[in-house]
Design an enzyme around this catalytic site. Structure first.
Site: not given
Length: 137
Positions: A44-46, A55, A57, A88, A91
């Protein structure tokens, strides 16, 4: 094709340290087996604008396409403790698009196919032929 779930778990857990999760402090790693035998990974990359967060995925599918494409056969997504996570809703749709109903996903409750996880999924076959990318020349 034989699925080595332990190998996928190790690869997914290895992505935890690469995740960028300064806001939630909830790093996620994911790994998948591709139909040609490759393993692709993601994390994940916020983003400070939370809605732009990617996300794990999403990174996985980008890795799949950037490394030659193919179809996903099996997916394992984990948290920082190495515990399996349920993808989620967004995803699940993304995984369905690139693995189809037979894609196997390691869930907290065990292994399930995408057809069980996302029954009645919307896929490319439901689009008119003129916009269905899979049937384009």
């Amino acid at each position: 094709m034989t699925i080595d779930w332990e190998q996928l778990h190790i690869a997914a857990f290895g992505m935890i340290e690469k995740a960028y999760a300064p806001y939630s402090n909830f790093p996620v790693g994911v790994a998948a087996l591709v139909d040609d035998g490759r393993i692709v990974v993601g994390c994940n990359v916020e983003n400070a604008s939370y809605g732009l967060t990617l996300c794990a995925e999403c990174g996985l599918v980008s890795s799949l396409l950037a490394s030659g494409g193919g179809r996903l056969v099996a997916v394992y997504c984990v948290d920082a403790k190495g515990d399996a996570l349920m993808p989620c809703g967004r995803c699940r749709q993304l995984l369905f698009e690139h693995g189809g109903p037979q894609l196997q996903v390691y869930m907290p409750t065990g292994i399930q196919s995408m057809s069980e996880i996302l029954p009645g999924a919307f896929g490319p076959e439901r689009l008119p032929r003129s916009v269905n990318l899979e049937s384009s020349p």
